[in-house]
Motif scaffolding. Structure first.
Motif, PDB file in Angstrom:
ATOM      1  N   LEU A 163      41.072  37.673  55.994  1.00  0.00           N
ATOM      2  CA  LEU A 163      40.604  36.507  55.246  1.00  0.00           C
ATOM      3  C   LEU A 163      40.399  36.920  53.790  1.00  0.00           C
ATOM      4  CD1 LEU A 163      38.158  34.900  57.819  1.00  0.00           C
ATOM      5  CD2 LEU A 163      40.633  34.589  57.543  1.00  0.00           C
ATOM      6  N   ARG A 164      41.333  36.487  52.947  1.00  0.00           N
ATOM      7  CA  ARG A 164      41.364  36.906  51.542  1.00  0.00           C
ATOM      8  C   ARG A 164      40.826  35.805  50.631  1.00  0.00           C
ATOM      9  NH1 ARG A 164      47.656  38.284  52.811  1.00  0.00           N
ATOM     10  NH2 ARG A 164      47.305  40.187  54.021  1.00  0.00           N
ATOM     11  N   TRP A 165      40.771  36.131  49.356  1.00  0.00           N
ATOM     12  CA  TRP A 165      40.380  35.177  48.304  1.00  0.00           C
ATOM     13  C   TRP A 165      38.948  34.683  48.483  1.00  0.00           C
ATOM     14  CZ3 TRP A 165      45.008  33.981  51.177  1.00  0.00           C
ATOM     15  CH2 TRP A 165      46.141  34.585  50.636  1.00  0.00           C
ATOM     16  N   LEU A 166      38.051  35.607  48.860  1.00  0.00           N
ATOM     17  CA  LEU A 166      36.648  35.258  49.042  1.00  0.00           C
ATOM     18  C   LEU A 166      35.901  35.389  47.716  1.00  0.00           C
ATOM     19  CD1 LEU A 166      35.920  37.178  52.369  1.00  0.00           C
ATOM     20  CD2 LEU A 166      36.851  34.872  52.075  1.00  0.00           C
ATOM     21  N   ALA A 167      35.081  34.402  47.410  1.00  0.00           N
ATOM     22  CA  ALA A 167      34.285  34.421  46.187  1.00  0.00           C
ATOM     23  C   ALA A 167      33.155  35.435  46.309  1.00  0.00           C
ATOM     24  CB  ALA A 167      33.715  33.037  45.902  1.00  0.00           C
ATOM     25  N   GLU A 168      32.649  35.900  45.165  1.00  0.00           N
ATOM     26  CA  GLU A 168      31.542  36.861  45.181  1.00  0.00           C
ATOM     27  C   GLU A 168      30.334  36.301  45.919  1.00  0.00           C
ATOM     28  OE1 GLU A 168      32.027  39.761  41.328  1.00  0.00           O
ATOM     29  OE2 GLU A 168      30.952  37.868  41.045  1.00  0.00           O
ATOM     30  N   GLU A 169      30.107  34.991  45.800  1.00  0.00           N
ATOM     31  CA  GLU A 169      28.959  34.392  46.483  1.00  0.00           C
ATOM     32  C   GLU A 169      29.076  34.550  47.991  1.00  0.00           C
ATOM     33  OE1 GLU A 169      29.541  32.542  42.520  1.00  0.00           O
ATOM     34  OE2 GLU A 169      30.844  32.920  44.238  1.00  0.00           O
ATOM     35  N   ASP A 170      30.284  34.449  48.515  1.00  0.00           N
ATOM     36  CA  ASP A 170      30.538  34.636  49.950  1.00  0.00           C
ATOM     37  C   ASP A 170      30.163  36.057  50.360  1.00  0.00           C
ATOM     38  OD1 ASP A 170      32.162  35.584  52.281  1.00  0.00           O
ATOM     39  OD2 ASP A 170      32.869  33.520  52.300  1.00  0.00           O
ATOM     40  N   LEU A 171      30.576  37.039  49.558  1.00  0.00           N
ATOM     41  CA  LEU A 171      30.315  38.431  49.883  1.00  0.00           C
ATOM     42  C   LEU A 171      28.838  38.774  49.744  1.00  0.00           C
ATOM     43  CD1 LEU A 171      33.352  40.045  48.032  1.00  0.00           C
ATOM     44  CD2 LEU A 171      33.210  39.386  50.431  1.00  0.00           C
ATOM     45  N   GLU A 172      28.179  38.170  48.765  1.00  0.00           N
ATOM     46  CA  GLU A 172      26.772  38.486  48.515  1.00  0.00           C
ATOM     47  C   GLU A 172      25.868  38.015  49.644  1.00  0.00           C
ATOM     48  OE1 GLU A 172      26.194  36.677  44.752  1.00  0.00           O
ATOM     49  OE2 GLU A 172      27.153  38.314  43.618  1.00  0.00           O
ATOM     50  N   VAL A 173      26.205  36.889  50.278  1.00  0.00           N
ATOM     51  CA  VAL A 173      25.368  36.378  51.380  1.00  0.00           C
ATOM     52  C   VAL A 173      25.961  36.711  52.735  1.00  0.00           C
ATOM     53  CG1 VAL A 173      24.504  34.504  49.934  1.00  0.00           C
ATOM     54  CG2 VAL A 173      26.496  34.089  51.398  1.00  0.00           C
ATOM     55  N   PRO A 201      34.955  44.902  54.972  1.00  0.00           N
ATOM     56  CA  PRO A 201      34.974  44.301  53.638  1.00  0.00           C
ATOM     57  C   PRO A 201      35.869  45.083  52.691  1.00  0.00           C
ATOM     58  CG  PRO A 201      32.960  45.539  53.949  1.00  0.00           C
ATOM     59  CD  PRO A 201      33.680  45.568  55.271  1.00  0.00           C
ATOM     60  N   GLY A 202      36.460  44.382  51.775  1.00  0.00           N
ATOM     61  CA  GLY A 202      37.316  45.029  50.784  1.00  0.00           C
ATOM     62  C   GLY A 202      37.493  44.159  49.564  1.00  0.00           C
ATOM     63  N   VAL A 203      38.211  44.677  48.598  1.00  0.00           N
ATOM     64  CA  VAL A 203      38.514  43.945  47.372  1.00  0.00           C
ATOM     65  C   VAL A 203      39.986  43.561  47.393  1.00  0.00           C
ATOM     66  CG1 VAL A 203      38.671  44.090  44.855  1.00  0.00           C
ATOM     67  CG2 VAL A 203      36.712  45.092  46.052  1.00  0.00           C
ATOM     68  N   TRP A 204      40.257  42.267  47.284  1.00  0.00           N
ATOM     69  CA  TRP A 204      41.641  41.802  47.238  1.00  0.00           C
ATOM     70  C   TRP A 204      42.187  41.932  45.821  1.00  0.00           C
ATOM     71  CZ3 TRP A 204      45.641  41.255  50.123  1.00  0.00           C
ATOM     72  CH2 TRP A 204      46.714  40.441  49.740  1.00  0.00           C
ATOM     73  N   LYS A 205      41.440  41.384  44.864  1.00  0.00           N
ATOM     74  CA  LYS A 205      41.826  41.471  43.457  1.00  0.00           C
ATOM     75  C   LYS A 205      40.577  41.335  42.607  1.00  0.00           C
ATOM     76  CE  LYS A 205      46.592  39.819  43.763  1.00  0.00           C
ATOM     77  NZ  LYS A 205      47.599  38.840  43.287  1.00  0.00           N
ATOM     78  N   THR A 214      34.886  39.739  41.312  1.00  0.00           N
ATOM     79  CA  THR A 214      35.583  40.326  42.453  1.00  0.00           C
ATOM     80  C   THR A 214      36.120  39.238  43.366  1.00  0.00           C
ATOM     81  OG1 THR A 214      34.164  42.286  42.426  1.00  0.00           O
ATOM     82  CG2 THR A 214      35.329  41.812  44.474  1.00  0.00           C
ATOM     83  N   VAL A 215      37.356  39.383  43.788  1.00  0.00           N
ATOM     84  CA  VAL A 215      37.954  38.508  44.798  1.00  0.00           C
ATOM     85  C   VAL A 215      38.006  39.337  46.078  1.00  0.00           C
ATOM     86  CG1 VAL A 215      39.957  37.130  45.449  1.00  0.00           C
ATOM     87  CG2 VAL A 215      39.322  37.343  43.031  1.00  0.00           C
ATOM     88  N   GLY A 216      37.215  38.956  47.055  1.00  0.00           N
ATOM     89  CA  GLY A 216      37.044  39.801  48.233  1.00  0.00           C
ATOM     90  C   GLY A 216      37.967  39.473  49.388  1.00  0.00           C
ATOM     91  N   ARG A 217      37.863  40.313  50.412  1.00  0.00           N
ATOM     92  CA  ARG A 217      38.602  40.106  51.651  1.00  0.00           C
ATOM     93  C   ARG A 217      37.751  40.638  52.807  1.00  0.00           C
ATOM     94  NH1 ARG A 217      43.534  44.423  51.150  1.00  0.00           N
ATOM     95  NH2 ARG A 217      44.390  43.175  52.872  1.00  0.00           N
ATOM     96  N   MET A 218      37.947  40.067  53.990  1.00  0.00           N
ATOM     97  CA  MET A 218      37.333  40.568  55.216  1.00  0.00           C
ATOM     98  C   MET A 218      38.448  40.708  56.242  1.00  0.00           C
ATOM     99  SD  MET A 218      34.048  41.158  55.212  1.00  0.00           S
ATOM    100  CE  MET A 218      32.872  40.999  53.854  1.00  0.00           C
ATOM    101  N   THR A 219      38.615  41.910  56.743  1.00  0.00           N
ATOM    102  CA  THR A 219      39.744  42.216  57.614  1.00  0.00           C
ATOM    103  C   THR A 219      39.271  42.695  58.969  1.00  0.00           C
ATOM    104  OG1 THR A 219      40.919  42.934  55.623  1.00  0.00           O
ATOM    105  CG2 THR A 219      41.939  43.447  57.737  1.00  0.00           C
ATOM    106  N   HIS A 220      39.918  42.208  60.019  1.00  0.00           N
ATOM    107  CA  HIS A 220      39.680  42.684  61.382  1.00  0.00           C
ATOM    108  C   HIS A 220      40.965  43.318  61.901  1.00  0.00           C
ATOM    109  CE1 HIS A 220      38.636  42.887  65.618  1.00  0.00           C
ATOM    110  NE2 HIS A 220      39.734  42.192  65.895  1.00  0.00           N
ATOM    111  N   TYR A 221      40.869  44.590  62.305  1.00  0.00           N
ATOM    112  CA  TYR A 221      42.010  45.320  62.861  1.00  0.00           C
ATOM    113  C   TYR A 221      41.771  45.491  64.367  1.00  0.00           C
ATOM    114  CZ  TYR A 221      42.137  46.767  57.910  1.00  0.00           C
ATOM    115  OH  TYR A 221      42.127  46.802  56.536  1.00  0.00           O
TER     116      TYR A 221
END
Length: 383
Positions: free
Chosen positions: A125-135, A151-155, A338-345
């Protein structure tokens, strides 16, 4: 109790158009790319080879959330992987669910994904706003649905926040840029010499939806004469493979009241443009371009300065200048986001686990070189 209805064809979504728009209006920071109109245009032009999974979350018979997913086959050195993600495809920088309660909506949608046959190799799940990551919105929803979020950084993207006045903003710039702006504006910003036409229609509902093809064609012509005309990335507004997509988006944005097209004229001749989308005072800069004569006179600086000054006068809130070209944008920006990402492998997907290791090593390298050394990353620690 919340239930989920999955839709796999965009035409089947037309009956929820009004409720989709209602949720769009109640979602803070919602953009043009989260409208049903954009999704249908995107799917029309780029849906081949992808699987659409739009999850409608209902409370009884009432639609309370929309979660647009897409399964995309992405090439890697390990072969093609099927990735479940949002459909933004880097056309914008931020994406989120449309919902009255985003956390509950995403959690329930991901539970639905968990209970259905797995047609993906990895959730990203990419293109997450900083507010999403902060909460921890997406992270917690994924965890509660039975996934392991990484968690990671997309761009990273550059913003200008229109706080205070134009004079306040100008004082916050470097002495060199202030001098350059004042010199260029003094030379060209005179009645009859230079003129900015900024077209921002109110939309079809307000009876103001002229697409202004004259301005659009001028922008395309300038793009063809600039470096964009020789670009091979396929993402410039003059690039033939995406022209129909851009034109369809142009009509939709005009009818929704989300178009922001600025054209700069020198001696009545168009010499530069900024093509944007806007909603609730927040602007996303899709593309810009300067004619060769504009570069000769150094009018790129004038175009940016006049556009920013105009936004202050209009009472706009922010301008997302997009990722990349940080050196050129650095002198204008007020912050980097920061444009975040959350990845499940999945544990039982060997290729996804190898990719997880690769992503972790890349993140370590980025931190070592300082390429993505942001406060958010330092807060979150190693991936």
């Amino acid at each position: 109790m919340l239930r989920v209805l999955e839709i796999n064809e965009t035409q089947d979504l037309s009956y929820v158009r009004c409720n989709w728009h209602r949720l769009w209006e109640s979602t803070p920071g919602a953009t043009f790319f989260q409208t049903l109109e954009w999704l249908q245009i995107y799917w029309k032009h780029f849906g081949e080879g992808k699987l659409l999974r739009v999850l409608l979350v209902l409370d009884g018979e009432r639609l309370v959330g929309v979660v647009p997913f897409v399964v995309v086959k992405e090439p890697t050195r390990l072969g093609k992987l099927r990735v479940l993600t949002y459909p933004l495809a880097d056309w914008g920088t931020h994406f989120s669910v449309l919902a009255e309660n985003p956390h509950e909506t995403l959690r329930r949608a991901l539970q639905h994904v968990q209970m259905t046959p797995r047609n993906w190799d990895m959730i990203d799940l990419r293109w997450l706003a900083e507010e999403d990551l902060e909460v921890n919105l997406t992270s917690d929803a994924m965890t509660e649905a039975g996934y392991t979020p990484n968690p990671g950084v997309w761009k990273e993207t550059v913003f200008i926040d229109f706080e205070g006045s134009w004079d306040d903003y100008l004082r916050s710039r470097s002495p060199k840029l202030r001098s350059d702006i004042r010199r260029k504006l003094k030379k060209f910003d005179q009645p009859g010499r230079i003129h900015l036409e900024r077209y921002r229609p109110l939309g079809k509902a307000a009876g103001d939806c002229n697409p202004r093809w004259d301005l659009y064609n001028q922008a395309t012509s300038i793009a063809e004469k600039s470096w964009q005309g020789h670009s091979t990335t396929g993402t410039t507004i003059s690039h033939r493979p995406i022209r129909r997509y851009i034109k369809d988006c142009h009509v939709a944005a005009t009818e929704l009241g989300m178009l922001d097209l600025a054209m700069l004229y020198l001696d009545c001749k168009p010499i530069g443009f900024c093509y944007n989308y806007c909603s609730d005072g927040h602007i996303f800069g899709l593309r810009r371009g300067d004619a060769p004569e504009a570069r000769e006179h150094g009018l790129g600086t004038a175009l940016t300065a006049i556009l920013i000054r105009d936004s202050f006068e209009r009472g706009d809130k922010s301008l997302d200048m997009g990722p990349g070209s940080f050196e050129a944008k650095r002198r204008w920006m007020t912050r980097i986001a920061t444009v975040g990402r959350m990845t499940h492998y999945p544990m039982l997907a060997p290729r996804a686990q190898i990719l997880r290791l690769k992503h972790w090593l890349q993140t370590c390298h980025d931190r070592k070189t300082g390429r993505l050394r942001t406060a958010l990353e330092e807060k979150q620690g190693p991936l």
